[in-house]
Write a protein that holds these residues in place. Structure first.
Motif, PDB file in Angstrom:
ATOM      1  N   GLY A  85       0.833  -1.170   0.205  1.00 17.03           N
ATOM      2  CA  GLY A  85      -0.204  -0.052  -0.183  1.00 17.03           C
ATOM      3  C   GLY A  85       0.861   1.235   0.016  1.00 17.03           C
ATOM      4  O   GLY A  85       0.230   2.440   0.358  1.00 17.03           O
ATOM      5  N   VAL A  86       1.883   1.333  -0.422  1.00 23.10           N
ATOM      6  CA  VAL A  86       2.816   2.381  -0.432  1.00 23.10           C
ATOM      7  C   VAL A  86       2.736   3.275  -1.672  1.00 23.10           C
ATOM      8  O   VAL A  86       2.512   2.777  -2.891  1.00 23.10           O
ATOM      9  CB  VAL A  86       4.466   1.884  -0.435  1.00 23.10           C
ATOM     10  N   PRO A  87       2.436   4.718  -1.400  1.00 21.34           N
ATOM     11  CA  PRO A  87       2.257   5.446  -2.707  1.00 21.34           C
ATOM     12  C   PRO A  87       3.468   5.723  -3.628  1.00 21.34           C
ATOM     13  O   PRO A  87       4.733   5.848  -2.860  1.00 21.34           O
ATOM     14  CB  PRO A  87       1.692   6.576  -2.045  1.00 21.34           C
ATOM     15  N   ILE A  88       3.356   6.211  -4.737  1.00 22.81           N
ATOM     16  CA  ILE A  88       4.401   6.583  -5.626  1.00 22.81           C
ATOM     17  C   ILE A  88       4.964   7.824  -5.306  1.00 22.81           C
ATOM     18  O   ILE A  88       4.034   8.694  -4.991  1.00 22.81           O
ATOM     19  CB  ILE A  88       3.997   6.313  -7.114  1.00 22.81           C
ATOM     20  N   GLU A  89       6.187   8.026  -5.002  1.00 26.51           N
ATOM     21  CA  GLU A  89       6.817   9.398  -4.901  1.00 26.51           C
ATOM     22  C   GLU A  89       7.745   9.702  -5.973  1.00 26.51           C
ATOM     23  O   GLU A  89       8.359   8.852  -6.530  1.00 26.51           O
ATOM     24  CB  GLU A  89       7.513   9.476  -3.503  1.00 26.51           C
ATOM     25  N   PRO A  90       7.886  10.955  -6.344  1.00 32.15           N
ATOM     26  CA  PRO A  90       8.781  11.086  -7.455  1.00 32.15           C
ATOM     27  C   PRO A  90      10.131  10.822  -7.532  1.00 32.15           C
ATOM     28  O   PRO A  90      10.918  10.915  -8.616  1.00 32.15           O
ATOM     29  CB  PRO A  90       8.416  12.632  -7.890  1.00 32.15           C
ATOM     30  N   ASP A  91      10.604  10.497  -6.333  1.00 32.29           N
ATOM     31  CA  ASP A  91      12.246  10.236  -6.375  1.00 32.29           C
ATOM     32  C   ASP A  91      12.240   8.655  -6.518  1.00 32.29           C
ATOM     33  O   ASP A  91      13.565   8.189  -6.519  1.00 32.29           O
ATOM     34  CB  ASP A  91      12.910  10.647  -4.979  1.00 32.29           C
ATOM     35  N   MET A  92      11.334   7.648  -6.791  1.00 29.41           N
ATOM     36  CA  MET A  92      11.329   6.371  -6.808  1.00 29.41           C
ATOM     37  C   MET A  92      11.879   6.002  -8.046  1.00 29.41           C
ATOM     38  O   MET A  92      11.938   6.571  -8.886  1.00 29.41           O
ATOM     39  CB  MET A  92       9.937   5.804  -6.514  1.00 29.41           C
ATOM     40  N   VAL A  93      12.292   4.671  -8.159  1.00 25.89           N
ATOM     41  CA  VAL A  93      13.031   3.991  -9.326  1.00 25.89           C
ATOM     42  C   VAL A  93      12.182   3.168  -9.776  1.00 25.89           C
ATOM     43  O   VAL A  93      11.737   2.208  -9.343  1.00 25.89           O
ATOM     44  CB  VAL A  93      14.321   3.398  -8.608  1.00 25.89           C
ATOM     45  N   PRO A 261      17.404  -7.839 -21.313  1.00 27.20           N
ATOM     46  CA  PRO A 261      17.342  -6.647 -22.111  1.00 27.20           C
ATOM     47  C   PRO A 261      18.560  -5.797 -22.200  1.00 27.20           C
ATOM     48  O   PRO A 261      19.023  -5.094 -23.399  1.00 27.20           O
ATOM     49  CB  PRO A 261      16.371  -5.914 -20.961  1.00 27.20           C
ATOM     50  N   TYR A 262      19.572  -5.964 -21.203  1.00 27.28           N
ATOM     51  CA  TYR A 262      21.045  -5.511 -21.705  1.00 27.28           C
ATOM     52  C   TYR A 262      20.931  -4.324 -21.914  1.00 27.28           C
ATOM     53  O   TYR A 262      20.139  -3.258 -21.308  1.00 27.28           O
ATOM     54  CB  TYR A 262      21.687  -6.446 -22.275  1.00 27.28           C
ATOM     55  N   ALA A 263      21.706  -3.878 -22.943  1.00 24.06           N
ATOM     56  CA  ALA A 263      21.747  -2.363 -23.545  1.00 24.06           C
ATOM     57  C   ALA A 263      20.706  -2.004 -24.280  1.00 24.06           C
ATOM     58  O   ALA A 263      20.540  -0.860 -24.833  1.00 24.06           O
ATOM     59  CB  ALA A 263      23.096  -2.172 -24.392  1.00 24.06           C
ATOM     60  N   ALA A 264      19.705  -2.820 -24.474  1.00 24.32           N
ATOM     61  CA  ALA A 264      18.378  -2.554 -25.122  1.00 24.32           C
ATOM     62  C   ALA A 264      17.466  -1.931 -24.114  1.00 24.32           C
ATOM     63  O   ALA A 264      16.414  -1.486 -24.688  1.00 24.32           O
ATOM     64  CB  ALA A 264      18.001  -3.657 -26.292  1.00 24.32           C
ATOM     65  N   GLY A 265      17.392  -2.421 -22.793  1.00 25.20           N
ATOM     66  CA  GLY A 265      16.453  -1.886 -21.929  1.00 25.20           C
ATOM     67  C   GLY A 265      16.667  -2.314 -20.414  1.00 25.20           C
ATOM     68  O   GLY A 265      15.357  -2.672 -19.936  1.00 25.20           O
ATOM     69  N   SER A 266      17.601  -2.484 -19.957  1.00 28.25           N
ATOM     70  CA  SER A 266      17.920  -2.797 -18.438  1.00 28.25           C
ATOM     71  C   SER A 266      18.118  -1.883 -17.448  1.00 28.25           C
ATOM     72  O   SER A 266      18.469  -2.012 -16.350  1.00 28.25           O
ATOM     73  CB  SER A 266      18.937  -3.689 -18.317  1.00 28.25           C
ATOM     74  N   LEU A 267      18.048  -0.592 -17.936  1.00 23.57           N
ATOM     75  CA  LEU A 267      18.440   0.706 -17.192  1.00 23.57           C
ATOM     76  C   LEU A 267      17.113   0.853 -16.215  1.00 23.57           C
ATOM     77  O   LEU A 267      15.937   0.865 -16.743  1.00 23.57           O
ATOM     78  CB  LEU A 267      18.854   1.823 -17.722  1.00 23.57           C
ATOM     79  N   VAL A 268      17.502   1.400 -14.836  1.00 18.74           N
ATOM     80  CA  VAL A 268      16.312   2.036 -13.943  1.00 18.74           C
ATOM     81  C   VAL A 268      16.688   3.312 -13.680  1.00 18.74           C
ATOM     82  O   VAL A 268      17.982   3.579 -13.565  1.00 18.74           O
ATOM     83  CB  VAL A 268      16.066   0.898 -12.632  1.00 18.74           C
ATOM     84  N   SER A 269      15.683   4.232 -13.299  1.00 20.32           N
ATOM     85  CA  SER A 269      15.892   5.373 -13.216  1.00 20.32           C
ATOM     86  C   SER A 269      14.911   6.209 -12.560  1.00 20.32           C
ATOM     87  O   SER A 269      13.725   5.541 -12.255  1.00 20.32           O
ATOM     88  CB  SER A 269      16.373   6.084 -14.437  1.00 20.32           C
ATOM     89  N   SER A 270      14.955   7.435 -12.143  1.00 22.22           N
ATOM     90  CA  SER A 270      13.745   8.269 -11.556  1.00 22.22           C
ATOM     91  C   SER A 270      13.600   9.617 -12.527  1.00 22.22           C
ATOM     92  O   SER A 270      14.460   9.819 -13.304  1.00 22.22           O
ATOM     93  CB  SER A 270      14.274   8.748  -9.967  1.00 22.22           C
ATOM     94  N   VAL A 271      12.322   9.946 -12.266  1.00 23.29           N
ATOM     95  CA  VAL A 271      12.180  11.163 -13.264  1.00 23.29           C
ATOM     96  C   VAL A 271      12.991  12.401 -12.656  1.00 23.29           C
ATOM     97  O   VAL A 271      13.539  13.234 -13.808  1.00 23.29           O
ATOM     98  CB  VAL A 271      10.600  11.524 -13.031  1.00 23.29           C
ATOM     99  N   ASP A 272      13.425  12.457 -11.553  1.00 28.55           N
ATOM    100  CA  ASP A 272      14.499  13.513 -11.204  1.00 28.55           C
ATOM    101  C   ASP A 272      15.835  13.300 -12.045  1.00 28.55           C
ATOM    102  O   ASP A 272      16.608  14.147 -12.602  1.00 28.55           O
ATOM    103  CB  ASP A 272      14.898  13.462  -9.596  1.00 28.55           C
ATOM    104  N   ASP A 273      16.470  12.013 -11.859  1.00 26.08           N
ATOM    105  CA  ASP A 273      17.495  11.823 -12.688  1.00 26.08           C
ATOM    106  C   ASP A 273      17.418  11.925 -14.200  1.00 26.08           C
ATOM    107  O   ASP A 273      18.262  12.672 -14.846  1.00 26.08           O
ATOM    108  CB  ASP A 273      17.693  10.318 -12.318  1.00 26.08           C
TER     109      ASP A 273
END
Length: 483
Positions: A85-93, A261-273
């Motif tokens: 039940g944790v809400p999304i916050e903008p610094d999340m990954v 996915p590797y170099a085609a799709g394996s990165l994670v990030s936040s909207v801040d980043d």
């Protein structure tokens, strides 16, 4: 990246680019120019839109809107974890899917600026035993999805391997001996194998793993502290959970080894980043502007036709305003990022559900930011004889076929094994898809005979030619139709 099953869209194959999940470079039916909203009014308008889009008790999105270097809106919507039940916050990954490709492209261009490779280099320079079938496949072909190499995400034998951690060499072996889809430069076909190979080239040239190269040469210098190469075993603070849609509601997304996915799709990030990344692209912190300009210039096929795709970005426009953008889709997640460089507008949306692209919402936000609100097209009524003229079997590429059938005042466009989609007329020749940015434009010869159609809106146009083949029988005419 974009995957098969019910996951989000361009990771599977060029067919998914064509099957009406088209995401960039369209012209909407706006009504004149209005003055851009103030920052405060824009934030209110965007927040109202997103509150209606994402329910607080369902998977949602983190969103950032930047204009003229100022963050106008930065907010989370919905749940980051349904079980807790944790809400999304903008610094999340979040997993970003194919937004990864722009980082891979920039890494390649960094090595090119250092003189360690040339975009004209043949892949055999890096992999001497790679079977090119007598063709010259260049680094640039890989960057622009014009190599003709078989995309491994279109292979049926790949799907059962999702849970397996596979070394780079084993993944390349999965697709390298497959027949070429076309000669290099002859066509555009969204291709994850190509970006997988680019990651392997980065490793070979730099002596670092792809993950280390990206994290040390891009993330660290830009202060992107919430961006990583994903690893399910790694403790990543603020990581959200991803969800798919099951028959009885939401389900936890299927497991996929991030070695694939590797170099085609394996990165994670936040909207801040991602906002930090966008800001850096106006500078020369990573690359010279000349290199970035090349990345944002549409590539051209051997016949001179523009693909509207550069290096890791789709290239398009909205109401005359330049747009550089990309979507991402991976089990549990769908993402979208739009930059409008002449307007200094950036919108990033990271969602933790894979069954609904945020692309149309991102466009609506960007359109508001530049003072040209997006308006849904309005269907017009066409004579039965006009609609009947479009019915038939169409061929695109060498083998693939699309079928157009009549359904009342609309048409239904379908592909073998694919979902049927209602297309509605907005003029005598141009049709649209509800809740989509797709446009299907039928073509005629001087005598007025229908010759084919062009699908646009993904940053790449694809055309299909009408054939003389009879319509195949259809047992359930309306089964699976998206209305």
């Amino acid at each position: 990246m974009h995957y098969s099953k019910h996951y989000s869209r361009p990771f599977l194959s060029s067919l998914f680019v064509l099957t009406i999940v088209i995401l960039a470079g369209v012209h909407s039916s706006t009504v004149g120019q209005s003055a851009p909203l103030s920052d405060e009014s824009l934030a209110v308008a965007v927040n109202e839109m997103l509150d209606k889009t994402y329910k607080p008790d369902e998977p949602g999105a983190a969103v950032i809107v930047v204009r003229d270097g100022k963050v106008v809106l930065r907010k989370g919507y919905g749940k980051a974890n349904m079980e807790l039940g944790v809400p999304i916050e903008p610094d999340m990954v979040f997993r970003t899917g194919s937004i990864t490709k722009q980082f891979t492209a920039v890494a390649i261009l960094m090595l090119a600026e250092q003189g360690k490779l040339s975009l004209d280099d043949d892949v055999t320079k890096f992999f001497p035993d790679y079977p090119t079938k007598g063709q010259k496949i260049t680094v640039e072909h890989l960057l622009t999805h014009t190599s003709g190499i078989k995309s491994y995400t279109s292979l049926p034998e790949w799907i059962p391997l999702w849970r397996k951690d596979m070394p780079t060499s084993e993944m390349i072996a999965l697709f390298k001996d497959k027949p070429m889809d076309f000669a290099p430069g002859e066509r555009y076909a969204y291709n994850n194998s190509a970006y997988f190979l680019l990651g392997a080239i980065i490793e070979k040239i730099s002596g670092q793993t792809y993950a280390d190269f990206i994290e040390k040469n891009i993330f660290a210098p830009l202060g992107m502290k919430h961006s990583y190469y994903d690893d399910t075993a790694r403790i990543i603070p603020r990581r959200v959970a991803g969800y798919s849609k099951g028959k009885d509601g939401f389900v936890n997304a299927a497991y996929l080894s991030m070695s694939q996915p590797y170099a085609a799709g394996s990165l994670v990030s936040s909207v801040d980043d991602l906002a930090l990344w966008d800001a850096a692209l106006y500078t020369e912190k990573l690359l010279k502007q000349a290199s970035l300009k090349r990345a944002w210039t549409t590539s051209k096929l051997n016949n001179g036709k523009a693909t509207n795709y550069g290096y890791g970005w789709s290239i398009g426009s909205y109401e005359g305003h330049s747009m550089i953008e990309h979507s991402g889709g991976i089990p549990g997640f769908a993402s979208y990022a739009i930059r409008m460089p002449n307007d200094r507008v950036f919108v990033a949306m990271l969602t933790n559900k894979d069954f609904e692209s945020p692309g149309r919402t991102a466009l609506k936000i960007a359109a508001l930011a530049i003072g040209k609100p997006y308006h849904e097209p309005v269907a017009v009524k066409l004579a039965s004889s006009v609609l009947d003229g479009y019915v038939g079997v169409y061929q695109f590429g060498e083998k693939d076929e699309a079928i157009v059938r009549r359904d009342g005042d609309t048409l239904v466009l379908s592909f073998p094994g694919g979902r049927k989609t209602v297309i509605s007329p907005m003029s005598e020749t141009q049709f649209f898809v509800k809740d989509s940015r797709s446009r299907i434009t039928f073509t005629r010869n001087p005598a007025g005979t229908v010759t084919g159609f062009v699908v646009s809106g993904s940053g790449v146009e694809q055309d299909a030619k009408k054939t003389d083949k009879p319509l195949p029988s259809e047992q359930k005419a309306n089964e699976g139709v998206k209305k």
